[in-house]
Design a protein around this motif. Structure first.
Motif, PDB file in Angstrom:
ATOM      1  N   UNK A  91       0.817  -1.215   0.000  1.00 32.80           N
ATOM      2  CA  UNK A  91       0.000   0.000   0.000  1.00 32.80           C
ATOM      3  C   UNK A  91       0.850   1.264   0.000  1.00 32.80           C
ATOM      4  N   UNK A  92       0.248   2.340  -0.507  1.00 32.94           N
ATOM      5  CA  UNK A  92       0.936   3.632  -0.573  1.00 32.94           C
ATOM      6  C   UNK A  92       0.024   4.709   0.007  1.00 32.94           C
ATOM      7  N   UNK A  93       0.345   5.199   1.174  1.00 31.98           N
ATOM      8  CA  UNK A  93      -0.447   6.272   1.774  1.00 31.98           C
ATOM      9  C   UNK A  93      -0.336   7.538   0.935  1.00 31.98           C
ATOM     10  N   UNK A 103      -6.719  -4.406  -3.087  1.00 35.08           N
ATOM     11  CA  UNK A 103      -6.632  -5.833  -3.404  1.00 35.08           C
ATOM     12  C   UNK A 103      -7.926  -6.549  -3.051  1.00 35.08           C
ATOM     13  N   UNK A 104      -8.370  -7.457  -3.926  1.00 39.44           N
ATOM     14  CA  UNK A 104      -9.626  -8.177  -3.680  1.00 39.44           C
ATOM     15  C   UNK A 104      -9.428  -9.675  -3.884  1.00 39.44           C
ATOM     16  N   UNK A 162      -9.990  -3.898  -7.181  1.00 39.24           N
ATOM     17  CA  UNK A 162     -10.959  -2.905  -7.620  1.00 39.24           C
ATOM     18  C   UNK A 162     -10.206  -1.599  -7.784  1.00 39.24           C
ATOM     19  N   UNK A 163     -10.477  -0.872  -8.855  1.00 43.36           N
ATOM     20  CA  UNK A 163      -9.748   0.358  -9.123  1.00 43.36           C
ATOM     21  C   UNK A 163     -10.699   1.509  -9.431  1.00 43.36           C
ATOM     22  N   UNK A 198      -5.940   1.414   4.519  1.00 41.51           N
ATOM     23  CA  UNK A 198      -4.521   1.136   4.778  1.00 41.51           C
ATOM     24  C   UNK A 198      -3.935   0.107   3.815  1.00 41.51           C
ATOM     25  N   UNK A 199      -4.775  -0.552   2.993  1.00 41.39           N
ATOM     26  CA  UNK A 199      -4.292  -1.527   2.017  1.00 41.39           C
ATOM     27  C   UNK A 199      -4.323  -0.991   0.586  1.00 41.39           C
ATOM     28  N   UNK A 200      -4.800   0.232   0.410  1.00 40.69           N
ATOM     29  CA  UNK A 200      -4.981   0.779  -0.933  1.00 40.69           C
ATOM     30  C   UNK A 200      -3.644   1.181  -1.556  1.00 40.69           C
TER      31      UNK A 200
END
Length: 372
Positions: free
Chosen positions: A181-183, A204-205, A259-260, A358-360
């Motif tokens: 992830x990237x904050x 992520x899915x 998902x984007x 936090x995972x995006x």
């Protein structure tokens, strides 16, 4: 990158592609070659009367491709000329770099650089492709207005007459990871207009085969996210551009999918876009979706699925692996029922599971030279 055109335009050992086209001018046939994540696809569209010929053409290309150098050099030139054009827009830079980034830098998804293009050579490409084409298992799919017994006989006389092949028919794999992830968004640069930029967020899915019902619930959740983000940007903020929201579950790699949400907009709009996406995703997870939103997502999905089922292209895609994967056909048959069964609670559960800030993974493409 060079294989599709080099293979198909290279013709056969005894006939160039042009000679083959001239010899078969009275017939309807096609020849397309496409590398995938785990297989090569040779395909062609024809008419029932020319099915036997179509199978002969595919068999000939499988066993006697010529790999002539002229198509390879043309592809090399096209890619070399395209690199500066790709760099000139945010969408071009995203399309060039995003696939590798979303696979944690895996080189298999990397767009070729100028050094790659210059250093590529035809013998290496040929050895790489033919090592698989010559020995890997074959799956034959024929769809359309055909008689099953007739198809079986014609396949037996062409592709079925090839020597037996040894290889695993399990096409699913592991080892592909969604990026960390990237904050703060990863910042890529483009060399185009100063008022153009792109923002991108992905969570992520799930893959498409481990749990088809959950994958379909995630797909409906994606549609709800699109509805809400579009309403926010176009109705509440009055902007003229629309967000692109989609899901991409892998049909090959276990546990890989995402998902984007993305938008092309002026650079100064990107911070607001990231804030809006995070807020809307969090609201869906916390408060759920309405019955109306679910129906607005579900109806178009079912209608589109029913339309696609009337096309050969749909069945050509969906029947892949049906001979070796016992879950493939049951999953295909349950598609509409799974969509009909979904409830607002199911979508909220998916949002709570996957819309985790936090995972995006966040990415932006901004001008190389900032506006003054």
């Amino acid at each position: 990158w060079a294989a599709p055109s080099t293979f198909s335009e290279g013709g056969l050992g005894r006939l160039t592609a042009q000679q083959l086209e001239e010899a078969l001018a009275a017939n309807t046939y096609g020849m397309s070659f496409q590398p995938g994540e785990d297989s090569y696809l040779l395909s062609g569209s024809t008419r029932p009367a020319d099915l036997s010929l179509q199978l002969q053409v595919l068999t000939a290309y499988l066993t006697d491709p010529a790999w002539r150098p002229d198509p390879f050099e043309r592809v090399r030139g096209v890619y070399a000329q395209a690199l500066p054009q790709i760099d000139a827009t945010p969408g071009g830079v995203f399309g060039r770099d995003a696939s590798a980034l979303l696979h944690s830098g895996d080189a298999r998804w990397r767009f070729p650089t100028q050094a790659d293009i210059t250093g590529a050579d035809l013998p290496t490409l040929r050895r790489t492709v033919e090592a698989d084409l010559g020995s890997g298992p074959l799956e034959v799919i024929v769809v359309g207005d055909v008689d099953v017994d007739d198809v079986v006989a014609k396949v037996a006389a062409t592709l079925g007459a090839l020597p037996a092949r040894i290889g695993s028919t399990d096409r699913t794999g592991d080892g592909v990871r969604f990026p960390a992830p990237t904050a703060t968004p990863v910042d890529l640069k483009h060399g185009g207009r100063l008022d153009q930029a792109l923002g991108f967020v992905a969570w992520p899915t799930v893959d498409s085969f481990s749990d088809p019902r959950e994958m379909r619930y995630v797909r409906l959740l994606t549609d709800v996210l699109r509805l809400r983000l579009t309403d926010e940007l176009r109705e509440n903020q009055g902007v003229t551009y629309s967000p692109q929201v989609s899901d991409d579950p892998s049909s090959v790699f276990r546990g890989y999918g995402y998902v984007q949400a993305a938008i092309e907009a002026p650079p100064e709009r990107l911070p607001g876009f990231f804030t809006d996406v995070d807020r809307i995703a969090a609201e869906i997870a916390a408060n759920g979706v309405t019955a109306d939103e679910l129906e607005r997502a579900r109806r178009p999905r079912i209608e589109a699925l029913n339309r696609m089922r009337e096309t050969n292209e749909f069945w050509m895609s969906e029947l892949q692996d049906a001979q070796t994967d016992p879950s493939r056909l049951p999953a295909l048959r349950s598609a509409v029922a799974d969509l009909e069964r979904a409830t607002p609670a199911d979508l909220q559960r998916m949002a709570q599971k996957y819309f985790v800030a936090s995972k995006a993974y966040r990415l932006q493409v901004t001008p190389r030279v900032a506006a003054q």
